[in-house]
Design a protein around this motif. Structure first.
Motif, PDB file in Angstrom:
ATOM      1  N   LEU A  25       4.927  -5.597  16.401  1.00  0.00           N
ATOM      2  CA  LEU A  25       4.369  -6.024  15.118  1.00  0.00           C
ATOM      3  C   LEU A  25       3.291  -7.098  15.337  1.00  0.00           C
ATOM      4  CD1 LEU A  25       7.641  -6.244  12.992  1.00  0.00           C
ATOM      5  CD2 LEU A  25       6.048  -4.339  13.139  1.00  0.00           C
ATOM      6  N   SER A  26       2.334  -7.016  14.445  1.00  0.00           N
ATOM      7  CA  SER A  26       1.275  -8.055  14.497  1.00  0.00           C
ATOM      8  C   SER A  26       1.767  -9.321  13.785  1.00  0.00           C
ATOM      9  CB  SER A  26      -0.001  -7.510  13.841  1.00  0.00           C
ATOM     10  OG  SER A  26       0.247  -7.203  12.486  1.00  0.00           O
ATOM     11  N   ASP A  27       0.931 -10.362  13.786  1.00  0.00           N
ATOM     12  CA  ASP A  27       1.327 -11.626  13.134  1.00  0.00           C
ATOM     13  C   ASP A  27       1.432 -11.453  11.642  1.00  0.00           C
ATOM     14  OD1 ASP A  27       1.342 -12.740  15.620  1.00  0.00           O
ATOM     15  OD2 ASP A  27      -0.715 -13.543  15.477  1.00  0.00           O
ATOM     16  N   GLU A  28       0.546 -10.694  11.061  1.00  0.00           N
ATOM     17  CA  GLU A  28       0.600 -10.490   9.619  1.00  0.00           C
ATOM     18  C   GLU A  28       1.868  -9.704   9.245  1.00  0.00           C
ATOM     19  OE1 GLU A  28      -2.907  -8.523   8.507  1.00  0.00           O
ATOM     20  OE2 GLU A  28      -4.267 -10.219   8.942  1.00  0.00           O
ATOM     21  N   GLU A  29       2.189  -8.745  10.043  1.00  0.00           N
ATOM     22  CA  GLU A  29       3.390  -7.968   9.760  1.00  0.00           C
ATOM     23  C   GLU A  29       4.642  -8.807   9.955  1.00  0.00           C
ATOM     24  OE1 GLU A  29       1.581  -3.588  11.054  1.00  0.00           O
ATOM     25  OE2 GLU A  29       2.928  -4.693  12.427  1.00  0.00           O
ATOM     26  N   LEU A  30       4.628  -9.665  10.905  1.00  0.00           N
ATOM     27  CA  LEU A  30       5.786 -10.536  11.101  1.00  0.00           C
ATOM     28  C   LEU A  30       5.926 -11.493   9.929  1.00  0.00           C
ATOM     29  CD1 LEU A  30       5.479 -11.323  14.916  1.00  0.00           C
ATOM     30  CD2 LEU A  30       7.138  -9.821  13.788  1.00  0.00           C
ATOM     31  N   GLU A  31       4.823 -11.998   9.438  1.00  0.00           N
ATOM     32  CA  GLU A  31       4.870 -12.935   8.298  1.00  0.00           C
ATOM     33  C   GLU A  31       5.359 -12.205   7.052  1.00  0.00           C
ATOM     34  OE1 GLU A  31       1.851 -15.907   5.819  1.00  0.00           O
ATOM     35  OE2 GLU A  31       1.089 -14.722   7.522  1.00  0.00           O
ATOM     36  N   LEU A  32       4.860 -11.013   6.835  1.00  0.00           N
ATOM     37  CA  LEU A  32       5.310 -10.246   5.684  1.00  0.00           C
ATOM     38  C   LEU A  32       6.793  -9.939   5.775  1.00  0.00           C
ATOM     39  CD1 LEU A  32       4.710  -8.691   3.093  1.00  0.00           C
ATOM     40  CD2 LEU A  32       4.045  -6.729   4.523  1.00  0.00           C
ATOM     41  N   ARG A  33       7.258  -9.623   6.938  1.00  0.00           N
ATOM     42  CA  ARG A  33       8.692  -9.314   7.079  1.00  0.00           C
ATOM     43  C   ARG A  33       9.557 -10.524   6.807  1.00  0.00           C
ATOM     44  NH1 ARG A  33      10.945  -7.581  12.882  1.00  0.00           N
ATOM     45  NH2 ARG A  33      10.459  -9.810  13.188  1.00  0.00           N
ATOM     46  N   GLN A  34       9.105 -11.673   7.259  1.00  0.00           N
ATOM     47  CA  GLN A  34       9.870 -12.893   7.009  1.00  0.00           C
ATOM     48  C   GLN A  34       9.870 -13.243   5.537  1.00  0.00           C
ATOM     49  OE1 GLN A  34      11.681 -14.382   9.261  1.00  0.00           O
ATOM     50  NE2 GLN A  34      12.433 -15.888   7.765  1.00  0.00           N
ATOM     51  N   LYS A  35       8.730 -13.022   4.880  1.00  0.00           N
ATOM     52  CA  LYS A  35       8.643 -13.300   3.448  1.00  0.00           C
ATOM     53  C   LYS A  35       9.582 -12.392   2.663  1.00  0.00           C
ATOM     54  CE  LYS A  35       5.246 -13.568  -0.297  1.00  0.00           C
ATOM     55  NZ  LYS A  35       3.823 -13.390  -0.685  1.00  0.00           N
ATOM     56  N   LEU A  36       9.648 -11.141   3.038  1.00  0.00           N
ATOM     57  CA  LEU A  36      10.554 -10.222   2.354  1.00  0.00           C
ATOM     58  C   LEU A  36      12.017 -10.584   2.590  1.00  0.00           C
ATOM     59  CD1 LEU A  36       8.743  -6.816   3.031  1.00  0.00           C
ATOM     60  CD2 LEU A  36       8.842  -8.097   0.894  1.00  0.00           C
ATOM     61  N   ARG A  37      12.332 -11.069   3.743  1.00  0.00           N
ATOM     62  CA  ARG A  37      13.719 -11.431   4.028  1.00  0.00           C
ATOM     63  C   ARG A  37      14.128 -12.684   3.257  1.00  0.00           C
ATOM     64  NH1 ARG A  37      14.209 -10.544  10.609  1.00  0.00           N
ATOM     65  NH2 ARG A  37      14.133  -8.237  10.542  1.00  0.00           N
ATOM     66  N   ASP A  38      13.165 -13.604   3.049  1.00  0.00           N
ATOM     67  CA  ASP A  38      13.494 -14.847   2.336  1.00  0.00           C
ATOM     68  C   ASP A  38      13.705 -14.620   0.852  1.00  0.00           C
ATOM     69  OD1 ASP A  38      13.313 -16.110   4.738  1.00  0.00           O
ATOM     70  OD2 ASP A  38      11.235 -16.823   4.445  1.00  0.00           O
ATOM     71  N   GLN A  39      13.068 -13.640   0.303  1.00  0.00           N
ATOM     72  CA  GLN A  39      13.211 -13.375  -1.127  1.00  0.00           C
ATOM     73  C   GLN A  39      14.569 -12.707  -1.405  1.00  0.00           C
ATOM     74  OE1 GLN A  39       9.926 -11.016  -2.388  1.00  0.00           O
ATOM     75  NE2 GLN A  39       8.394 -12.638  -2.046  1.00  0.00           N
ATOM     76  N   MET A  40      14.979 -12.814  -2.652  1.00  0.00           N
ATOM     77  CA  MET A  40      16.232 -12.193  -3.080  1.00  0.00           C
ATOM     78  C   MET A  40      16.063 -10.672  -3.074  1.00  0.00           C
ATOM     79  SD  MET A  40      17.382 -14.765  -6.146  1.00  0.00           S
ATOM     80  CE  MET A  40      18.883 -13.868  -6.323  1.00  0.00           C
ATOM     81  N   GLN A  41      17.108 -10.003  -2.621  1.00  0.00           N
ATOM     82  CA  GLN A  41      17.021  -8.553  -2.495  1.00  0.00           C
ATOM     83  C   GLN A  41      17.471  -7.829  -3.755  1.00  0.00           C
ATOM     84  OE1 GLN A  41      15.643  -7.162   0.093  1.00  0.00           O
ATOM     85  NE2 GLN A  41      15.323  -9.150   1.039  1.00  0.00           N
ATOM     86  N   ASP A  42      18.310  -8.473  -4.594  1.00  0.00           N
ATOM     87  CA  ASP A  42      18.796  -7.820  -5.798  1.00  0.00           C
ATOM     88  C   ASP A  42      19.051  -8.868  -6.864  1.00  0.00           C
ATOM     89  OD1 ASP A  42      20.867  -9.106  -4.640  1.00  0.00           O
ATOM     90  OD2 ASP A  42      22.233  -7.397  -4.479  1.00  0.00           O
ATOM     91  N   GLY A  43      19.471  -8.483  -8.071  1.00  0.00           N
ATOM     92  CA  GLY A  43      19.736  -9.391  -9.173  1.00  0.00           C
ATOM     93  C   GLY A  43      18.621  -9.375 -10.208  1.00  0.00           C
TER      94      GLY A  43
END
Length: 411
Positions: free
Chosen positions: A384-402
């Protein structure tokens, strides 16, 4: 299988006169001899002459009738007339002559003794007597015949017929052990079917047919024991006769042995060989012609019969005891019964296992895979590139449901 070759018989007219003097009908005489009424008619007309054991029995019966006629012609003594004693009826016995030697070992006429005549038949056969002057005493009750058990009857039949049957089968095959085995196997079959054999008119003939079929079976040649020849007879003449006889086809050999050896007539020979009377006559003529071509001195049927009897009597042939044959038959019957039960149980078990493991519904088979063209190949993921790594981390930090995820947020 020895018998006197030529038993003299009275002329045809004398035969009929003796029968009529004894107050016997042709049907009654035929019943005593074990033949049909037409056969007796041909004997008395001279068109045919009995052969073999029937000739011996017929000659003995006519001799007995002649003795009864001469006894009836003589005047009775006065003392016998005054005594008032009822003379005992003379039973007619059909004897079977066996020739020189031991009767059991050299028996040729292989039939059971004739049945005892009933009281009515004896009264019909006796000449009429004048009425007695004095009352006759009451006749004593005759002792009842002792009934034989099936095992005793079988043992008597075995001891009576085995010596001659073994010799006949030896002439048929030229092998001593095969002859013994064939006769023993035939008697074992007879013991397994004893009710049928006991009611047969000719039990020895029933056994003889089974023994001949077993001895002439084609599969006998495939047995290792029968592939090697047995020692021939010691006498050169006997050896030549036996070799000549064995060169005949099996059907011709069997017909010749039954007609000229055993002494059966042509219809009986045809019935035992399961052939028509003309076919049996042709086989007999061809067999006699073949024997006469190789051995001219045997052209006479009587000489041929005597030579066959001599060859069979010169051989030492043994046979098992009757209890051994019966026990062997019972063991074989038990073996095949148990084998049939085991096979049936195995078949039932196999069927039950198949029903238990078989599928209960239809399952379509899976079709084989096929190559699909026009689809780009799947590319394996890389780093993964740096942008993809940042996007993945951002998605993990956000709430997944609710519900908070559905609420818009201002940034």
């Amino acid at each position: 299988m020895t018998r006197s070759p030529g038993t003299p018989l009275p002329p045809p007219k004398a035969r009929r006169r003796l029968r009529e003097s004894a107050s016997l009908t042709q049907a009654q005489l035929a019943d005593r001899m074990g033949v049909t009424r037409a056969t007796v008619r041909t004997w008395e007309s001279g068109r045919r002459t009995p052969r073999g054991r029937r000739r011996e029995a017929y000659a003995e019966l006519l001799k007995t009738l002649a003795e009864e006629e001469s006894a009836a012609a003589e005047p009775a003594p006065e003392a016998e007339a005054e005594s008032g004693a009822q003379p005992a009826p003379v039973p007619v016995v059909v004897a079977v002559r066996t020739g020189p030697g031991s009767p059991a070992e050299a028996a040729d006429s292989l039939v059971l003794p004739a049945k005892a005549l009933s009281a009515e038949e004896r009264q019909e056969a006796e000449p009429e007597r004048e009425p007695e002057r004095e009352p006759t005493p009451e006749p004593k009750a005759e002792p009842k015949p002792v009934a034989l058990t099936p095992a005793q009857a079988f043992d008597a039949l075995y001891e009576f017929g085995t010596p001659a049957l073994v010799r006949q089968t030896f002439l048929l095959t030229g092998r001593r052990e095969l002859a013994r085995e064939s006769v023993e196997r035939a008697f074992q079959t007879a013991w397994e079917n004893w009710p049928e054999v006991a009611r047969d008119r000719d039990p020895v003939g029933w056994v003889r047919a089974v023994a001949y079929e077993y001895a002439l079976s084609p599969w006998q040649r495939f047995r290792p024991r029968n592939r090697h020849p047995e020692p021939p007879p010691a006498d050169p003449g006997d050896r030549t006769l036996l070799n000549t006889l064995l060169r005949l086809p099996p059907r011709h050999r069997r017909t010749l042995l039954l007609y000229d050896g055993v002494g059966l007539d042509l219809p009986e020979t045809a019935a035992e060989t399961e052939a028509s009377t003309p076919a049996t006559a042709n086989r007999l003529l061809n067999a006699r012609r073949a024997m006469a071509d190789r051995l001219p001195e045997l052209a006479d049927p009587e000489v041929l019969h005597r030579r066959l009897a001599e060859v069979a009597s010169n051989e030492r042939l043994r046979a098992a005891k009757p209890p051994t044959v019966r026990v062997g038959s019972e063991r074989r019957a038990r073996f095949w019964t148990r084998a049939a039960i085991a096979f049936t149980v195995a078949l039932i078990g196999t069927t039950a296992l198949a029903l238990r493991t078989a599928p209960t519904h239809y399952e379509p088979p899976v079709s084989p895979g096929e190559t699909v063209r026009g689809v780009p190949p799947k590319v394996a993921p890389g780093a993964l590139s740096d942008e993809e790594l940042e996007l993945r981390q951002k998605l993990r930090d956000q709430m997944q449901d609710g519900p908070e995820r559905l609420t818009p947020r201002l940034e």
